[in-house]
Design a protein around this motif. Structure first.
Motif, mmCIF file in Angstrom:
data_model
loop_
_atom_site.group_PDB
_atom_site.id
_atom_site.type_symbol
_atom_site.label_atom_id
_atom_site.label_comp_id
_atom_site.label_asym_id
_atom_site.label_seq_id
_atom_site.Cartn_x
_atom_site.Cartn_y
_atom_site.Cartn_z
ATOM 1 N N ALA A 122 10.474 0.665 -12.012
ATOM 2 C CA ALA A 122 9.693 1.403 -13.011
ATOM 3 C C ALA A 122 8.525 0.562 -13.515
ATOM 4 O O ALA A 122 7.434 1.089 -13.775
ATOM 5 C CB ALA A 122 10.597 1.809 -14.172
ATOM 6 N N THR A 123 8.742 -0.742 -13.665
ATOM 7 C CA THR A 123 7.664 -1.631 -14.105
ATOM 8 C C THR A 123 6.558 -1.685 -13.063
ATOM 9 O O THR A 123 5.361 -1.711 -13.390
ATOM 10 C CB THR A 123 8.222 -3.046 -14.368
ATOM 11 N N LYS A 124 6.953 -1.697 -11.816
ATOM 12 C CA LYS A 124 5.974 -1.702 -10.732
ATOM 13 C C LYS A 124 5.147 -0.414 -10.763
ATOM 14 O O LYS A 124 3.916 -0.436 -10.619
ATOM 15 C CB LYS A 124 6.705 -1.836 -9.397
ATOM 16 N N ALA A 125 5.809 0.723 -10.974
ATOM 17 C CA ALA A 125 5.100 1.997 -11.053
ATOM 18 C C ALA A 125 4.139 2.010 -12.238
ATOM 19 O O ALA A 125 3.022 2.540 -12.147
ATOM 20 C CB ALA A 125 6.098 3.149 -11.162
ATOM 21 N N ALA B 175 0.826 -1.206 0.000
ATOM 22 C CA ALA B 175 0.000 0.000 0.000
ATOM 23 C C ALA B 175 0.860 1.256 0.000
ATOM 24 O O ALA B 175 0.560 2.227 -0.708
ATOM 25 C CB ALA B 175 -0.934 -0.008 1.207
ATOM 26 N N THR B 176 1.952 1.273 0.784
ATOM 27 C CA THR B 176 2.830 2.443 0.777
ATOM 28 C C THR B 176 3.459 2.636 -0.595
ATOM 29 O O THR B 176 3.603 3.769 -1.072
ATOM 30 C CB THR B 176 3.941 2.335 1.840
ATOM 31 N N ARG B 177 3.837 1.537 -1.236
ATOM 32 C CA ARG B 177 4.429 1.648 -2.577
ATOM 33 C C ARG B 177 3.422 2.191 -3.574
ATOM 34 O O ARG B 177 3.749 3.052 -4.410
ATOM 35 C CB ARG B 177 4.927 0.275 -3.029
ATOM 36 N N ARG B 178 2.208 1.679 -3.519
ATOM 37 C CA ARG B 178 1.181 2.150 -4.455
ATOM 38 C C ARG B 178 0.860 3.621 -4.212
ATOM 39 O O ARG B 178 0.650 4.380 -5.172
ATOM 40 C CB ARG B 178 -0.078 1.288 -4.314
ATOM 41 N N LEU B 179 0.795 4.017 -2.971
ATOM 42 C CA LEU B 179 0.524 5.420 -2.660
ATOM 43 C C LEU B 179 1.637 6.315 -3.187
ATOM 44 O O LEU B 179 1.370 7.333 -3.853
ATOM 45 C CB LEU B 179 0.375 5.589 -1.146
ATOM 46 N N LEU C 132 -3.050 -6.090 -19.383
ATOM 47 C CA LEU C 132 -1.772 -5.388 -19.244
ATOM 48 C C LEU C 132 -1.314 -5.383 -17.787
ATOM 49 O O LEU C 132 -0.127 -5.564 -17.509
ATOM 50 C CB LEU C 132 -1.901 -3.955 -19.767
ATOM 51 N N VAL C 133 -2.237 -5.204 -16.863
ATOM 52 C CA VAL C 133 -1.882 -5.284 -15.441
ATOM 53 C C VAL C 133 -1.266 -6.647 -15.132
ATOM 54 O O VAL C 133 -0.214 -6.748 -14.481
ATOM 55 C CB VAL C 133 -3.114 -5.047 -14.551
ATOM 56 N N THR C 134 -1.906 -7.706 -15.618
ATOM 57 C CA THR C 134 -1.412 -9.062 -15.360
ATOM 58 C C THR C 134 -0.026 -9.267 -15.949
ATOM 59 O O THR C 134 0.867 -9.845 -15.309
ATOM 60 C CB THR C 134 -2.383 -10.095 -15.935
ATOM 61 N N ARG C 135 0.183 -8.791 -17.159
ATOM 62 C CA ARG C 135 1.466 -9.023 -17.819
ATOM 63 C C ARG C 135 2.577 -8.155 -17.237
ATOM 64 O O ARG C 135 3.731 -8.582 -17.174
ATOM 65 C CB ARG C 135 1.307 -8.802 -19.318
ATOM 66 N N TYR D 92 1.062 -0.054 -11.344
ATOM 67 C CA TYR D 92 0.153 0.659 -10.450
ATOM 68 C C TYR D 92 -0.613 1.744 -11.196
ATOM 69 O O TYR D 92 -1.798 1.981 -10.934
ATOM 70 C CB TYR D 92 0.936 1.279 -9.292
ATOM 71 N N ALA D 93 0.057 2.417 -12.141
ATOM 72 C CA ALA D 93 -0.620 3.445 -12.924
ATOM 73 C C ALA D 93 -1.732 2.839 -13.777
ATOM 74 O O ALA D 93 -2.830 3.394 -13.883
ATOM 75 C CB ALA D 93 0.390 4.173 -13.809
ATOM 76 N N VAL D 94 -1.442 1.691 -14.382
ATOM 77 C CA VAL D 94 -2.465 1.019 -15.198
ATOM 78 C C VAL D 94 -3.624 0.557 -14.326
ATOM 79 O O VAL D 94 -4.785 0.604 -14.739
ATOM 80 C CB VAL D 94 -1.845 -0.152 -15.979
#
Length: 496
Positions: A397-400, A245-249, A419-422, A403-405
């Motif tokens: 960067a892929t993680k970011a 959650a902290t990472r996503r925020l 795309l989220v899954t991949r 989360y954006a998608v």
């Protein structure tokens, strides 16, 4: 303090509703005679009802089988964790043990009596053929009073709570109750008692263009608060979920940073980095300890020379205890609820500028493009340790990007979901490689300790070599995951 997981469902019926015979539902053989109980509960909350708004319920109840202080965590209708603490005859405040658990939900504010709920309960047990109690069914006549506004209500409801039964039993009972005219009740008694005040403080609906961003941030804030009690105890899933959650925020605040005051957004990201650091210290230790224990266990006995498993267990037990102490200390500071209060102001207040859906989509597209470029540079650059560092940056960067998608996934439909899954698959492959890098360094240091203690270091070398081999074998897997994440059909919606 006792902790139990409560799985229950609530129902109401029109005037004249009668509880149907529940024998034959999901393995129920017989239904016991009714036992009548009188329950009297005072619910406590902050002045702005932060506990109720965070799906927490704090009460002091008399009567029944479990009189005392109770803290429920989770929304009605699903699994809820209930923390129970005995109440003394002269208690004036909730016990400190419970206060630590709801501190995040309360944002560090004081709590006071908010509502009183009196219940006349007729309780029956649903038994199987062996006499085991599968569930308890309660017919409740309820009277409530909001202790601040003075609003009074009265209603009837049916509560079905599992004991030794399963979800299939709840479904079977639900079908029988619905057939008799009952309807599911989506809120708890305390929420119903406080309903008018809760409705009055509900935040205004955001602009539709930014609603997906704010909804995503709100969900991550709620994940922080909801997992706080279990994380205090070191629960691995709770610590993991809080860290995510902290990472996503942080990532969302950065990707869409133009929506808010830049200085405040940057300061909040820094505070989330502080919190995530403490969560990460615990979680990384938990994961690495399990990873190394499994690796040692997988080796043939003849290749495990010396007390390797014991030394690894000793080292990580000490590290984990220290990290947990530091996490608990951080969650007990004023800095943590202040962080949550700033987050509340950001997600519940107005944005700094009006935007449209295209603006949001462009930010998502930029995050995905940035991840592509980072990965391409990592794969075409120098090898060795430099590549490991570059691939780690590409993973972040892929993680970011993922989360954006996720923010736009509901509007992006099936392609966005794919795309989220991949992106997650690609992130996992990059993560496995980074795990190998961290594990090798840990093994190297552990081997140095063993050498200094006069112990055999052979097994550490074997494990180190195996981790290096994993990293090399993962490269083709990484390339396939990259190509799947870049297929045109899952990205076409980003160009709208």
């Amino acid at each position: 303090m006792a902790t139990v997981v409560e799985r229950e469902r609530k129902y109401s019926g029109d005037e004249g509703f009668r509880l149907p015979d529940l024998a034959g539902c999901g393995g129920v053989e017989t239904v016991s005679d009714a036992t009548t109980l009188d329950l009297d509960a005072v619910y406590w909350d902050t002045a702005d009802l932060r506990l109720a708004r965070s799906a927490f319920a704090l009460r002091r109840r008399t009567g029944g089988h479990d009189a005392g202080w109770h803290l429920k965590v989770g929304a009605a209708g699903g699994a809820r964790t209930e923390h129970q603490f005995p109440a003394g005859p002269d208690d004036q405040e909730p016990p400190a043990e419970l206060a630590a658990l709801y501190r995040a939900a309360a944002r560090g504010a004081a709590v006071a009596p908010a509502a009183r709920v009196r219940t006349r309960r007729r309780e029956r047990r649903l038994l199987d053929r062996d006499g085991r109690t599968l569930a308890e069914v309660a017919e409740d006549s309820v009277e409530s009073e909001d202790l601040v506004s003075g609003v009074r209500q009265a209603w009837h409801e049916v509560e079905v709570e599992l004991v030794e039964g399963d979800e299939a039993l709840l479904d079977a009972v639900a079908d029988r109750l619905r057939g008799a005219g009952a309807r599911p009740v989506p809120v708890s008694k305390s929420h119903r008692a406080l309903g008018d005040r809760l409705a009055a403080i509900r935040p205004a609906a955001p602009d539709p263009a930014v609603a997906p961003v704010l909804d995503y941030l709100t969900a991550q804030r709620d994940a922080l608060i909801g997992n706080h009690p279990a994380a205090l105890g070191g629960d691995e899933d709770a610590v993991h979920d809080m860290r995510v959650a902290t990472r996503r925020l942080r990532s969302t605040l950065r990707t869409f940073r133009g929506l808010w005051d830049r200085r405040e957004s940057a300061a909040l990201r820094a505070e989330l980095r502080w919190l995530g650091g403490h969560l990460g210290a615990v979680r990384d230790t938990q994961v690495l300890a399990a990873r190394l224990a499994d690796a040692v266990h997988a080796e043939p006995d003849e290749l495990v020379l010396g007390p390797v498993a014991a030394r690894i267990a000793e080292r990580f037990a000490a590290d984990l205890a220290s990290a947990l102490d530091e996490l608990r200390a951080a969650l007990g500071t004023d800095r943590y609820p202040a962080l949550l209060a700033r987050l509340d102001a950001l997600v519940e207040g107005p944005t700094a500028r009006p935007v449209d859906e295209r603006w949001v989509t462009r930010r998502v597209r930029r995050a995905v493009t940035r991840a592509d470029r980072r990965l391409d540079r990592a794969l075409t650059g120098a090898g060795g340790p430099a590549r490991d560092v570059a691939l780690h940056e590409a993973r972040r960067a892929t993680k970011a990007a993922r989360y954006a998608v996720e923010v736009r996934a509901p509007a992006g439909g099936k392609p966005a979901g794919k795309l989220v899954t991949r992106l997650k698959d690609l992130q996992d492959v990059l993560g496995a490689r980074q795990d190998s890098v961290v594990t090798r360094e840990t093994l190297r240091r552990q081997a140095l300790r063993a050498y200094a203690a006069g112990e055999n270091t052979f097994t550490y070398g074997i494990l180190h070599a195996r981790q290096a081999g994993v990293a090399e074998r993962d490269l083709p897997v990484l390339l396939r995951a990259r190509d799947r994440a870049r297929k045109r059909k899952v990205r076409r919606w980003l160009k709208r």
